[in-house]
Design an enzyme around this catalytic site. Structure first.
Site, PDB file in Angstrom:
ATOM      1  N   ASP A 199       0.852  -1.187   0.000  1.00 31.50           N
ATOM      2  CA  ASP A 199       0.000   0.000   0.000  1.00 31.50           C
ATOM      3  C   ASP A 199       0.897   1.250   0.000  1.00 31.50           C
ATOM      4  O   ASP A 199       1.812   1.360   0.817  1.00 31.50           O
ATOM      5  CB  ASP A 199      -0.847  -0.053   1.288  1.00 31.50           C
ATOM      6  CG  ASP A 199      -1.979   0.949   1.291  1.00 31.50           C
ATOM      7  OD1 ASP A 199      -2.434   1.341   0.200  1.00 31.50           O
ATOM      8  OD2 ASP A 199      -2.423   1.323   2.405  1.00 31.50           O
ATOM      9  N   ASP A 246       2.768   4.985  -5.480  1.00 32.23           N
ATOM     10  CA  ASP A 246       1.991   6.211  -5.284  1.00 32.23           C
ATOM     11  C   ASP A 246       2.838   7.415  -5.681  1.00 32.23           C
ATOM     12  O   ASP A 246       3.605   7.953  -4.889  1.00 32.23           O
ATOM     13  CB  ASP A 246       1.558   6.305  -3.814  1.00 32.23           C
ATOM     14  CG  ASP A 246       0.722   7.553  -3.542  1.00 32.23           C
ATOM     15  OD1 ASP A 246       0.552   8.368  -4.482  1.00 32.23           O
ATOM     16  OD2 ASP A 246       0.242   7.711  -2.416  1.00 32.23           O
ATOM     17  N   HIS A 286      -7.907   9.896   3.587  1.00 24.40           N
ATOM     18  CA  HIS A 286      -7.384   8.942   4.566  1.00 24.40           C
ATOM     19  C   HIS A 286      -7.698   9.354   6.000  1.00 24.40           C
ATOM     20  O   HIS A 286      -7.807  10.534   6.306  1.00 24.40           O
ATOM     21  CB  HIS A 286      -5.862   8.803   4.412  1.00 24.40           C
ATOM     22  CG  HIS A 286      -5.459   8.103   3.153  1.00 24.40           C
ATOM     23  ND1 HIS A 286      -4.867   8.736   2.092  1.00 24.40           N
ATOM     24  CD2 HIS A 286      -5.587   6.797   2.783  1.00 24.40           C
ATOM     25  CE1 HIS A 286      -4.634   7.861   1.131  1.00 24.40           C
ATOM     26  NE2 HIS A 286      -5.069   6.675   1.520  1.00 24.40           N
ATOM     27  N   GLY A 287      -7.828   8.353   6.874  1.00 26.45           N
ATOM     28  CA  GLY A 287      -7.965   8.618   8.311  1.00 26.45           C
ATOM     29  C   GLY A 287      -9.412   8.652   8.774  1.00 26.45           C
ATOM     30  O   GLY A 287     -10.345   8.371   8.011  1.00 26.45           O
ATOM     31  N   ASN A 338     -10.230   0.328  -0.341  1.00 32.74           N
ATOM     32  CA  ASN A 338      -9.228   0.255   0.739  1.00 32.74           C
ATOM     33  C   ASN A 338      -9.813   0.652   2.089  1.00 32.74           C
ATOM     34  O   ASN A 338     -10.385   1.735   2.227  1.00 32.74           O
ATOM     35  CB  ASN A 338      -8.092   1.233   0.449  1.00 32.74           C
ATOM     36  CG  ASN A 338      -7.167   0.747  -0.629  1.00 32.74           C
ATOM     37  OD1 ASN A 338      -7.473  -0.214  -1.333  1.00 32.74           O
ATOM     38  ND2 ASN A 338      -6.036   1.398  -0.755  1.00 32.74           N
TER      39      ASN A 338
HETATM   40  P1  13P Z   1      -8.998   4.691   5.399  1.00 31.17           P
HETATM   41  O1  13P Z   1      -8.121   5.568   6.232  1.00 31.17           O
HETATM   42  O2  13P Z   1     -10.243   5.418   4.975  1.00 31.17           O
HETATM   43  O3  13P Z   1      -9.304   3.401   6.056  1.00 31.17           O
HETATM   44  O4  13P Z   1      -8.205   4.377   4.029  1.00 31.17           O
HETATM   45  C1  13P Z   1      -7.262   3.353   3.982  1.00 31.17           C
HETATM   46  C2  13P Z   1      -6.450   3.404   2.735  1.00 31.17           C
HETATM   47  O5  13P Z   1      -6.745   4.076   1.772  1.00 31.17           O
HETATM   48  C3  13P Z   1      -5.257   2.565   2.707  1.00 31.17           C
HETATM   49  O6  13P Z   1      -4.509   2.766   1.537  1.00 31.17           O
HETATM   50  O1  G3H Z   2      -3.438   4.781   3.452  1.00 32.98           O
HETATM   51  C1  G3H Z   2      -2.723   4.532   4.415  1.00 32.98           C
HETATM   52  C2  G3H Z   2      -2.928   3.326   5.235  1.00 32.98           C
HETATM   53  O2  G3H Z   2      -4.090   3.423   6.001  1.00 32.98           O
HETATM   54  C3  G3H Z   2      -1.728   2.967   6.024  1.00 32.98           C
HETATM   55  O3  G3H Z   2      -1.548   3.769   7.129  1.00 32.98           O
HETATM   56  O4  G3H Z   2       0.868   4.386   7.021  1.00 32.98           O
HETATM   57  O5  G3H Z   2      -0.418   4.476   9.165  1.00 32.98           O
HETATM   58  O6  G3H Z   2       0.159   2.270   8.152  1.00 32.98           O
HETATM   59  P1  G3H Z   2      -0.121   3.731   7.911  1.00 32.98           P
HETATM   60 ZN    ZN Z   3      -4.586   4.797   0.810  1.00 30.62          ZN
END
Ligand code: 13P
Ligand code: G3H
Ligand code: ZN
Length: 311
Positions: free
Chosen positions: A82, A104, A180-181, A256
Site C-alpha cells: 500500500d 503512489d 485517509h484517516g 481500501n
Molecule cells: P482509510 O483511512 O479510509 O481506512 O483508508 C485506507 C487506505 O486508503 C489505505 O490505503
Molecule cells: O493509506 C494509508 C494506510 O491506512 C496505512 O496507514 O501508514 O499508518 O500504516 P499507515
Molecule cells: Zn490509501
C-alpha cells in the site's frame, strides 16, 4: 492455495458489479479477524501492507502470517504493498513475495508520476507482479501518509487514458472525494463523492479496474464505544456505506479500508479492559479486538463490497 495476483479478481469484480476489499494488516490478530470473515463469506481478499506496517512488524513476519492464513483458510489472497513511495520499496516487496504493489506517485507532476510509475511497472511485470498507480491526490493523515486538504486534488478524467497507456499500470487509484484517516469531513459537513468524475473515468477506460482509497465509513458505534470506555476521539465522519456500494457497482474494483479496522479493534480492547480492569493477559483483551475485526469485515463484504460467494 498460493498467494494470487488481483488480475482475475478484478476481471470478475468488474463484470459482476462488486469490489474486492483491500484491508490493511499490521499484526496476527488483524490478519486472523479479516481472513476468518472472508472465509465465512467465501469472499476473495486483498491484504495490504503499508511502509508503516513493514516498519512495525517486519516484512517477513507479515508474509509468514499471511501464508499461515492461506494455509488455515484455503482462501485465494492477494498480498499488496500500500502506498509504495519509491522504486526501492516496491522492488523489495516484489522480491519478498508480494503479488501486487502500489506505486503512489501522486505527489509528483503528471510527467514525473508517469516516469517513476513506468519503472516500477517494468520491474513488476518482469516478475509476474501487478501494479496500482495513482492520479489525483487524496487528503488525510495516517502515519506515513500525510496530505493537507489544500494540497489534495480530484483526478482529472482527461489524464487517465494517457497515464494508463504510458505507464502500463494494471489498476488506477483516483481521487473523487474520499480521504485517509478517521476525520474525513468536518462536523456538519455532508459527505459527498464525485460520481461524475468516476463516470467520466469509466468512459475513458472501459473495463479497467479503478481503486478507491480512504474508504472507511468511520462506523459511529465503534467511536462511541471507544469514547464511553476512556477514549476521547473528536467527532469523526467517514464515507457513507451506500455511496461505497454504488461505487463498487461501477468501475471501482478495489476498496481500501484501514481506519475502520483500527476503530473496531480499539473499541473491542478498550471495552474489555474497562469492564475487566484487573485483566493483564493480552490473549484475553485481544480476543474482543479480533472478533470486532471479523464482524466489521463480514459486514463490509455483505453491505459494501458485495463479494460474498465469489470464490
Ligand atoms: P482509510 O483511512 O479510509 O481506512 O483508508 C485506507 C487506505 O486508503 C489505505 O490505503
Ligand atoms: O493509506 C494509508 C494506510 O491506512 C496505512 O496507514 O501508514 O499508518 O500504516 P499507515
Ligand atoms: Zn490509501
Amino acid at each position: 492455495m498460493p498467494i494470487v495476483t488481483s488480475t482475475e479478481m478484478f476481471k470478475k469484480a468488474y463484470e459482476g458489479g462488486y469490489a474486492i476489499g483491500a484491508f490493511n494488516v499490521n499484526n496476527m490478530e488483524i490478519i486472523q479477524g479479516i481472513t476468518e470473515a472472508a472465509a465465512l463469506e467465501k469472499s476473495p481478499l486483498i491484504l495490504q501492507v503499508s511502509a508503516g506496517a513493514r516498519k512495525y512488524a517486519k516484512h517477513v513476519y507479515l508474509m509468514k502470517l499471511i501464508e499461515a492464513a492461506i494455509e488455515d483458510t484455503g482462501l485465494p489472497i492477494c498480498v499488496h504493498l500500500d502506498h509504495g513511495e519509491s522504486f526501492d520499496v516496491c522492488k523489495s516487496c516484489i522480491d519478498g513475495g508480494f503479488t501486487s504493489v502500489m506505486f503512489d506517485g501522486s505527489k509528483h507532476s503528471f510527467e514525473e508520476n508517469i516516469r517513476l510509475t513506468r519503472e516500477v511497472v517494468q520491474y513488476a511485470h518482469d516478475h509476474g507482479v501487478v501494479v496500482e498507480g495513482e492520479l489525483g491526490r487524496l487528503a488525510g493523515i495516517e502515519d506515513d501518509v500525510n496530505v493537507k486538504a489544500e494540497d489534495s486534488s480530484y483526478t482529472d478524467p482527461d489524464q487517465v487514458q494517457e497515464f494508463v497507456e504510458a505507464t502500463g499500470v494494471d489498476s488506477l487509484a483516483i481521487a473523487i472525494g474520499t480521504s485517509h484517516g478517521a476525520y474525513k469531513f468536518k462536523p456538519g459537513q455532508k459527505p459527498q463523492l464525485r460520481f461524475d468524475i468516476l463516470e467520466e473515468v469509466e468512459k475513458r477506460l472501459p473495463g479497467f479496474p479503478i481503486v478507491l482509497h480512504g474508504a472507511s465509513s468511520v462506523i459511529p458505534q465503534y467511536v462511541e464505544t471507544i469514547n464511553s470506555n476512556g477514549g476521547s476521539m473528536p467527532d469523526a465522519i467517514g464515507i457513507p456505506e451506500d455511496m461505497l456500494r454504488q461505487a463498487a457497482k461501477m468501475a471501482v474494483c478495489k476498496i481500501n479500508i484501514d481506519s475502520d479496522l483500527r476503530l473496531a479493534m480499539t473499541a473491542g480492547v478498550r471495552k474489555h479492559l474497562a469492564e475487566n480492569p484487573a485483566d493483564f493477559d493480552p490473549r484475553k483483551y485481544l480476543i474482543p479486538g479480533r472478533d470486532n475485526i471479523r464482524d466489521l469485515v463480514r459486514s463490509k463484504i455483505v453491505n459494501v463490497l458485495g463479494s460474498s460467494n465469489r470464490i
